[in-house]
Design a protein around this motif. Structure first.
Motif, PDB file in Angstrom:
ATOM      1  N   PHE A 161       0.829  -1.197   0.000  1.00 45.50           N
ATOM      2  CA  PHE A 161       0.000   0.000   0.000  1.00 45.50           C
ATOM      3  C   PHE A 161       0.868   1.253   0.000  1.00 45.50           C
ATOM      4  O   PHE A 161       1.892   1.325   0.695  1.00 45.50           O
ATOM      5  CB  PHE A 161      -0.907   0.013   1.235  1.00 45.50           C
ATOM      6  CG  PHE A 161      -1.767   1.247   1.343  1.00 45.50           C
ATOM      7  CD1 PHE A 161      -2.893   1.392   0.558  1.00 45.50           C
ATOM      8  CD2 PHE A 161      -1.441   2.265   2.236  1.00 45.50           C
ATOM      9  CE1 PHE A 161      -3.692   2.532   0.652  1.00 45.50           C
ATOM     10  CE2 PHE A 161      -2.229   3.406   2.333  1.00 45.50           C
ATOM     11  CZ  PHE A 161      -3.357   3.528   1.539  1.00 45.50           C
ATOM     12  N   LYS A 162       0.461   2.235  -0.778  1.00 46.98           N
ATOM     13  CA  LYS A 162       1.156   3.520  -0.791  1.00 46.98           C
ATOM     14  C   LYS A 162       0.129   4.627  -0.986  1.00 46.98           C
ATOM     15  O   LYS A 162      -0.769   4.513  -1.818  1.00 46.98           O
ATOM     16  CB  LYS A 162       2.198   3.568  -1.908  1.00 46.98           C
ATOM     17  CG  LYS A 162       3.062   4.825  -1.898  1.00 46.98           C
ATOM     18  CD  LYS A 162       4.152   4.743  -2.967  1.00 46.98           C
ATOM     19  CE  LYS A 162       5.090   5.956  -2.898  1.00 46.98           C
ATOM     20  NZ  LYS A 162       6.167   5.871  -3.927  1.00 46.98           N
ATOM     21  N   LYS A 163       0.267   5.690  -0.206  1.00 42.12           N
ATOM     22  CA  LYS A 163      -0.619   6.850  -0.317  1.00 42.12           C
ATOM     23  C   LYS A 163       0.214   8.075  -0.641  1.00 42.12           C
ATOM     24  O   LYS A 163       1.191   8.371   0.055  1.00 42.12           O
ATOM     25  CB  LYS A 163      -1.396   7.054   0.986  1.00 42.12           C
ATOM     26  CG  LYS A 163      -2.342   8.256   0.943  1.00 42.12           C
ATOM     27  CD  LYS A 163      -3.264   8.301   2.164  1.00 42.12           C
ATOM     28  CE  LYS A 163      -2.557   8.756   3.413  1.00 42.12           C
ATOM     29  NZ  LYS A 163      -3.513   9.045   4.510  1.00 42.12           N
ATOM     30  N   VAL A 164      -0.181   8.791  -1.701  1.00 38.16           N
ATOM     31  CA  VAL A 164       0.561   9.979  -2.112  1.00 38.16           C
ATOM     32  C   VAL A 164      -0.409  11.091  -2.486  1.00 38.16           C
ATOM     33  O   VAL A 164      -1.598  10.855  -2.738  1.00 38.16           O
ATOM     34  CB  VAL A 164       1.477   9.693  -3.323  1.00 38.16           C
ATOM     35  CG1 VAL A 164       2.493   8.610  -3.000  1.00 38.16           C
ATOM     36  CG2 VAL A 164       0.658   9.315  -4.558  1.00 38.16           C
ATOM     37  N   SER A 165       0.112  12.298  -2.552  1.00 41.37           N
ATOM     38  CA  SER A 165      -0.647  13.431  -3.068  1.00 41.37           C
ATOM     39  C   SER A 165      -0.600  13.417  -4.592  1.00 41.37           C
ATOM     40  O   SER A 165       0.071  12.572  -5.208  1.00 41.37           O
ATOM     41  CB  SER A 165      -0.035  14.734  -2.556  1.00 41.37           C
ATOM     42  OG  SER A 165       1.209  14.975  -3.201  1.00 41.37           O
ATOM     43  N   GLN A 166      -1.271  14.371  -5.214  1.00 46.49           N
ATOM     44  CA  GLN A 166      -1.271  14.430  -6.672  1.00 46.49           C
ATOM     45  C   GLN A 166       0.095  14.792  -7.249  1.00 46.49           C
ATOM     46  O   GLN A 166       0.320  14.635  -8.455  1.00 46.49           O
ATOM     47  CB  GLN A 166      -2.319  15.427  -7.163  1.00 46.49           C
ATOM     48  CG  GLN A 166      -2.014  16.880  -6.841  1.00 46.49           C
ATOM     49  CD  GLN A 166      -3.145  17.815  -7.227  1.00 46.49           C
ATOM     50  OE1 GLN A 166      -4.304  17.597  -6.853  1.00 46.49           O
ATOM     51  NE2 GLN A 166      -2.837  18.849  -8.001  1.00 46.49           N
ATOM     52  N   THR A 167       1.012  15.231  -6.398  1.00 50.27           N
ATOM     53  CA  THR A 167       2.383  15.497  -6.843  1.00 50.27           C
ATOM     54  C   THR A 167       3.335  14.353  -6.493  1.00 50.27           C
ATOM     55  O   THR A 167       4.529  14.445  -6.746  1.00 50.27           O
ATOM     56  CB  THR A 167       2.916  16.799  -6.219  1.00 50.27           C
ATOM     57  OG1 THR A 167       2.972  16.642  -4.790  1.00 50.27           O
ATOM     58  CG2 THR A 167       2.036  17.980  -6.565  1.00 50.27           C
ATOM     59  N   GLY A 168       2.803  13.303  -5.882  1.00 48.30           N
ATOM     60  CA  GLY A 168       3.622  12.155  -5.528  1.00 48.30           C
ATOM     61  C   GLY A 168       4.212  12.201  -4.138  1.00 48.30           C
ATOM     62  O   GLY A 168       4.927  11.282  -3.742  1.00 48.30           O
ATOM     63  N   ASN A 197      -4.258  -9.821  -4.349  1.00 49.81           N
ATOM     64  CA  ASN A 197      -2.809  -9.972  -4.451  1.00 49.81           C
ATOM     65  C   ASN A 197      -2.120  -8.755  -5.064  1.00 49.81           C
ATOM     66  O   ASN A 197      -0.887  -8.691  -5.090  1.00 49.81           O
ATOM     67  CB  ASN A 197      -2.460 -11.208  -5.290  1.00 49.81           C
ATOM     68  CG  ASN A 197      -2.941 -12.495  -4.658  1.00 49.81           C
ATOM     69  OD1 ASN A 197      -2.931 -12.638  -3.437  1.00 49.81           O
ATOM     70  ND2 ASN A 197      -3.383 -13.441  -5.474  1.00 49.81           N
ATOM     71  N   ALA A 198      -2.889  -7.808  -5.560  1.00 52.15           N
ATOM     72  CA  ALA A 198      -2.307  -6.638  -6.220  1.00 52.15           C
ATOM     73  C   ALA A 198      -1.884  -5.595  -5.197  1.00 52.15           C
ATOM     74  O   ALA A 198      -2.415  -5.528  -4.079  1.00 52.15           O
ATOM     75  CB  ALA A 198      -3.311  -6.033  -7.192  1.00 52.15           C
ATOM     76  N   ASN A 199      -0.943  -4.757  -5.593  1.00 55.61           N
ATOM     77  CA  ASN A 199      -0.574  -3.595  -4.796  1.00 55.61           C
ATOM     78  C   ASN A 199      -1.591  -2.482  -5.034  1.00 55.61           C
ATOM     79  O   ASN A 199      -2.230  -2.415  -6.090  1.00 55.61           O
ATOM     80  CB  ASN A 199       0.821  -3.102  -5.168  1.00 55.61           C
ATOM     81  CG  ASN A 199       1.897  -4.123  -4.870  1.00 55.61           C
ATOM     82  OD1 ASN A 199       1.774  -4.900  -3.925  1.00 55.61           O
ATOM     83  ND2 ASN A 199       2.942  -4.141  -5.678  1.00 55.61           N
ATOM     84  N   ILE A 200      -1.712  -1.588  -4.057  1.00 54.45           N
ATOM     85  CA  ILE A 200      -2.669  -0.494  -4.152  1.00 54.45           C
ATOM     86  C   ILE A 200      -1.939   0.836  -3.972  1.00 54.45           C
ATOM     87  O   ILE A 200      -1.208   1.028  -2.993  1.00 54.45           O
ATOM     88  CB  ILE A 200      -3.778  -0.626  -3.089  1.00 54.45           C
ATOM     89  CG1 ILE A 200      -4.520  -1.956  -3.250  1.00 54.45           C
ATOM     90  CG2 ILE A 200      -4.749   0.547  -3.201  1.00 54.45           C
ATOM     91  CD1 ILE A 200      -5.559  -2.213  -2.163  1.00 54.45           C
ATOM     92  N   LEU A 201      -2.174   1.743  -4.912  1.00 50.62           N
ATOM     93  CA  LEU A 201      -1.649   3.101  -4.851  1.00 50.62           C
ATOM     94  C   LEU A 201      -2.820   4.059  -4.725  1.00 50.62           C
ATOM     95  O   LEU A 201      -3.658   4.136  -5.621  1.00 50.62           O
ATOM     96  CB  LEU A 201      -0.842   3.415  -6.114  1.00 50.62           C
ATOM     97  CG  LEU A 201      -0.383   4.851  -6.318  1.00 50.62           C
ATOM     98  CD1 LEU A 201       0.631   5.263  -5.248  1.00 50.62           C
ATOM     99  CD2 LEU A 201       0.195   5.038  -7.715  1.00 50.62           C
ATOM    100  N   LEU A 202      -2.903   4.769  -3.617  1.00 50.64           N
ATOM    101  CA  LEU A 202      -3.950   5.769  -3.417  1.00 50.64           C
ATOM    102  C   LEU A 202      -3.373   7.147  -3.723  1.00 50.64           C
ATOM    103  O   LEU A 202      -2.430   7.586  -3.060  1.00 50.64           O
ATOM    104  CB  LEU A 202      -4.467   5.724  -1.979  1.00 50.64           C
ATOM    105  CG  LEU A 202      -5.440   6.835  -1.556  1.00 50.64           C
ATOM    106  CD1 LEU A 202      -6.697   6.826  -2.419  1.00 50.64           C
ATOM    107  CD2 LEU A 202      -5.793   6.687  -0.072  1.00 50.64           C
ATOM    108  N   VAL A 203      -3.918   7.810  -4.741  1.00 49.29           N
ATOM    109  CA  VAL A 203      -3.461   9.143  -5.123  1.00 49.29           C
ATOM    110  C   VAL A 203      -4.557  10.145  -4.756  1.00 49.29           C
ATOM    111  O   VAL A 203      -5.674  10.068  -5.283  1.00 49.29           O
ATOM    112  CB  VAL A 203      -3.133   9.245  -6.619  1.00 49.29           C
ATOM    113  CG1 VAL A 203      -2.521  10.605  -6.936  1.00 49.29           C
ATOM    114  CG2 VAL A 203      -2.182   8.124  -7.038  1.00 49.29           C
ATOM    115  N   GLU A 204      -4.229  11.065  -3.856  1.00 53.99           N
ATOM    116  CA  GLU A 204      -5.221  11.998  -3.320  1.00 53.99           C
ATOM    117  C   GLU A 204      -5.044  13.375  -3.961  1.00 53.99           C
ATOM    118  O   GLU A 204      -4.012  14.036  -3.797  1.00 53.99           O
ATOM    119  CB  GLU A 204      -5.069  12.094  -1.808  1.00 53.99           C
ATOM    120  CG  GLU A 204      -5.330  10.765  -1.110  1.00 53.99           C
ATOM    121  CD  GLU A 204      -5.175  10.824   0.388  1.00 53.99           C
ATOM    122  OE1 GLU A 204      -5.852  10.056   1.098  1.00 53.99           O
ATOM    123  OE2 GLU A 204      -4.369  11.662   0.874  1.00 53.99           O
ATOM    124  N   ALA A 205      -6.064  13.791  -4.690  1.00 50.77           N
ATOM    125  CA  ALA A 205      -6.045  15.109  -5.314  1.00 50.77           C
ATOM    126  C   ALA A 205      -6.290  16.188  -4.265  1.00 50.77           C
ATOM    127  O   ALA A 205      -6.977  15.968  -3.263  1.00 50.77           O
ATOM    128  CB  ALA A 205      -7.105  15.189  -6.403  1.00 50.77           C
TER     129      ALA A 205
END
Length: 438
Positions: A161-168, A197-205
């Motif tokens: 799991f990874k959480k990032v902003s819209q700029t990464g 089984n997949a990885n998840i990337l949450l990108v928050e605008a």
């Protein structure tokens, strides 16, 4: 774009919820009725729901999420579990529940022929979720959902799991918002249900504007996601062609977008020719060979899956229906009716616990998960075309009943299910991976 509270019975009868449930409860408390009579009464209590707060724009130009939260009544999940256990149905709680009251991973995987694929596929793939604002409890709530269903942990520490902003950025995140946090929980739980089984990337605008959400889509692709789920939309405009090229034209990436929850009518970015637009169905257990049946989600003039003709976006080469001169919505579909809704765990800004959600916000991440199970798209492909290549095959469940509003008699397929292609459900719902593989 949205109603605030809706009270449909699953049979189509419209009335405010609560009377049958309260009446049954009163009979039991007073000793004036039998448990069998009470179960019969509660089993027919209509499901009620309310639009999540992110479905109402706070500012001019905001796009909105496409989700509803169940507030009462007996869901299809409750009826299914009651039938299997030979016990009376349980009312969906009006507040957070201690246990799920909506369909979970095993239900959804079984309904869409994905049980084996979900167990064996998806490793190494990254599914991105694009939402607005920060959900501070996203990772913790996701952990609750996955642990409850016996799914492997998906955390920052194990790299899943990874959480990032819209700029990464992983540290400079947007302001928190409890309404969009509900949407985020729904999206994270649905991709987990389908592709555990997949990885998840949450990108928050930073906010739900087209430019910020679109920038978040670009960031998701930049960070390597080959599957990007978007559960938001707004009215079309003459600027959509420029948005297409700026944000959604990513060949080799499966970008799914919910078709909308306001009934017949086109939304953007579901109308983009570069995305897979995802309509919504009502999903119920059945005694047929599949074990399930689906119809168009369309419960009133204002609630139901979106569909229709784009006013601005050109028709993609793989789309050949004649009722729309331009892009037709949708391409495929999955469960979205709140009365047959999905289980979600959420805690930010609400009582922590289990909720039942619906809306095409559930359908878009489900389809993103299916694409991830099917494998990385071809480098130059727009994966919506895969669904059209599989048209009429056993890889899709053809949805042939229901409608989401009124449309031209000459092109009634745009709002009414029919054999083959129709607007509300496209070519149908997944039955395995064949329609989502290049």
């Amino acid at each position: 774009m949205r109603t605030t509270t809706n009270s449909p019975a699953t049979t189509g009868n419209w009335r405010r919820a609560g009377g049958a449930a309260l009446g049954a409860a009163a009979l039991l408390v007073a000793g004036l009725g039998t448990a069998a009579h009470a179960d019969a009464a509660t089993a027919n209590t209509p499901v009620t729901w309310t639009a999540t707060p992110c479905s109402t724009p706070k500012h001019a130009g905001d796009l909105t999420c496409n989700s509803f939260r169940v507030t009462g009544g007996v869901t299809a999940f409750s009826k299914l579990r009651a039938a299997k256990s030979h016990q009376g149905a349980t009312l969906t709680p009006h507040a957070a529940g201690a246990s799920p009251t909506g369909f979970g991973p095993s239900d959804l995987q079984d309904a869409y022929g994905l049980t084996d694929a979900a167990a064996n596929n998806g490793s190494g793939e990254t599914i991105a979720i694009v939402d607005a604002y920060d959900d501070p409890n996203a990772e913790a709530d996701l952990a609750k959902y996955r642990a409850n269903y016996g799914l492997s942990a998906c955390t920052t520490s194990n790299g899943c799991f990874k959480k990032v902003s819209q700029t990464g950025s992983t540290t400079s995140l947007p302001a928190a918002d409890s309404g969009w946090a509900q949407e985020t929980s729904l999206d994270l739980d649905m991709v987990s249900a389908i592709a555990p089984n997949a990885n998840i990337l949450l990108v928050e605008a930073s906010s739900p504007t087209m430019s910020n959400l679109g920038t978040a889509v670009n960031e998701a692709v930049k960070l390597g996601a080959k599957f990007v789920s978007n559960s938001y939309g707004g009215g079309e405009s003459s600027s959509d062609a420029s948005y297409d090229s700026a944000y959604y034209n990513h060949p080799g990436v499966a970008i799914t977008v919910s078709a909308g929850d306001s009934g017949y009518g086109a939304e953007y970015p579901a109308a983009s020719k570069y995305v897979t637009s995802v309509g919504g169905t009502a999903l119920k257990a059945a005694s047929n060979s599949r074990g399930w049946t689906e119809s168009v989600w369309g419960t009133s003039a204002t609630d139901g899956t979106g569909s229709g003709c784009s006013a601005y976006d050109a028709k993609p080469s793989w789309q050949t229906d004649t009722g729309c001169a331009k892009r037709t919505i949708a391409d495929t579909a999955a469960v979205a009716d709140p009365a047959t809704g999905v289980a979600v765990y959420d805690s930010y800004g609400v009582t922590a616990g289990w909720y039942t959600f619906g809306g095409t916000s559930a359908a878009a991440p489900i389809i993103a998960g299916v694409y991830a199970l099917a494998g990385t798209p071809g480098s130059g492909d727009y994966p919506a075309s895969y669904v059209y290549n599989a048209a009429g095959t056993s890889a899709l469940n053809d949805v042939t009943s229901g409608s989401n509003g009124s449309c031209s008699a000459a092109a009634s397929y745009l709002c009414t299910a029919t054999s083959g292609y129709d607007g509300p459900t496209g070519w149908g719902t997944p039955q395995g991976l064949g329609a989502f593989t290049g």
